[in-house]
Scaffold this motif. Sequence first.
Motif: not given
Lengths: 289, 311
Positions: A203, A154, A93, A199
């Motif tokens: 997850y 995200n 990400t 984040i």
Amino acid sequence: MIRDRSLSSRIFDFFLYLMCATVLIIVLAPVLNIFSVSFSSYEAFARGDVGLWPVEFSTRAYETIIKDGKVLQGLRYSLIYTGLGTLLNTCLTVLTAYPMSKKDMPFRGIISMYFAFTMFFSGGMIPTFLLVQKLRLYDSIWAMIVPGAMQIYNMIIMRTYFQTIPRELTEAALIDGANEWQTLWKIVLPLSKASIATISLFYAVGHWNSWFSASIYLSTSEKAPLQLVLRNMIFNTEALIQSGEADSNLGSTTISYATLFISMVPMMLVYPFVQKYFVKGVMIGSVKG
Amino acid sequence: MAPSPVPKGRLAELKKSIRKNQLLLLMVLPGVLWCLIFRYGPMYGALIAFQKYRVGDSILNGRWAGLYWFNKLFSHRQFGQLIRNTLSISILQLIFCFPVPVVFALLLNEVKYVRLKKLVQTVSYLPHFISLVAVCSMLSLLLNPGSGIVNRLIRACGGESIYFMGSVPWYRPIYILSQIWQSFGFSSIIYISALTAVPQELYESASVDGASRFRQMITISLPCIMPTVIIMLILESGKLLSVGYEKTLLLQNPANNSVADIISTFSYRVGLSQGMYSFGTAVDLFTGVINCLMVFSVNRLIRHISDTSLW
């Protein structure tokens, strides 16, 4: 703020406190009952004495769980999936979001649309399943990690956050001769610890709580994560009830309570401490969403 | 650097930009490749909805079947029931789950005792972090006809045990109530933060004018968060046909199947459990396309509304 001490205001306050109490009870009572039964003796539970606090404190259910090993194995695999998965998620990400936050990145618009389109349309569960099979990921722990290696949503939140970092900071580093990789590593990441933590938390919660991909991608029951172990346990109980053999085995029911409690505890312990971060995350997401 | 009108010049510029930013492109590459394989790959794979696919077939020289599976879905004897069940759940969600966080945020905003406010807020997020499996297991254990605490209370009050999890009339209330329980706190975040943006002077001048706090809540707070509420409402209504299959799969059993079964669980059943891959994919594709259309039309609607709301 002017304080209002009139009668109507006090009545209003009373109703507000009532609302607060109701919310606390409705949210906490079920969780407390699960906790209490799991730590009560089997006899007290069978008599129906257990309410919101353990009666005749006992850890027998947990001892049985440890001896049996199935739940522990589920716990181990849950930790593996959550750990590895979150690590891969966060790296991918950040690595994707950073270039996407750069205004002068070539093809930025096209790549942006390329990612965004997948948020609105997907091939669906069955083609994904066939793909996982074709890539020989079926029944491997990577099936739990690689197909969901990134959530586009995200990534967009992360990108939005990177864009709020003053350009002067990164540009100064670039002028001093650092390349983009060093800038990301030395300047941007230290400034984004909180967002990266948020984040990662999103997850991690997702991995810890997931059961469906395990139920379709894994055939070896030893690799099942805790959530799937729990789900199968409850399914068996329901099947027993429906076949008319209800409550012949209350002992195994207390084990279900204990397993359920184990499955909830990690997230319940973590979330209050990172609350302010995820609140921020939701806000960024909603602005862009 | 004057932008050259000649395409060749622009190409050169692009080349230069690529060379300058090659490290950035290299960074984005893994994400792009992953997305190609795991997001666009299944979209290509979804072509089997138009084929009679069997395991081992390749898609390129598969046996094309046109709209065979779609026709099969529309003429399926369960089709009406599936649509009805799906719409019922999502409409009930819209009616009952949607307003709770709004009301909760409005009331919580009025609590002046900051510690209590913080406590209630934190506790209200808790269910969001509990997994669906855990919530459904909780339902099953607490509502157990013999040992569950709910039925013990019912019996203590002189009633008779109810087997909630296998009951047709109780299915939807259980689904919706547990949904509210799990989501109201977390969904309220967005309204609570919208409320912090309301200028304090509005309340002060209202209370000088003698408006009670309840009145202030209705006439100041509520209108101030109304734009947020409307946008969320529209977003929610875009999901009308996309009830998640996970919760249904967890709550569904032979006894309540007639109300529980929805389009996505049907697709799961025929596709993965019975191995009719093409049929399952067609069912998924049908809902996927409708959802996509809904989301885009809803987006247009929002743009329209937020444009007009400026005036």
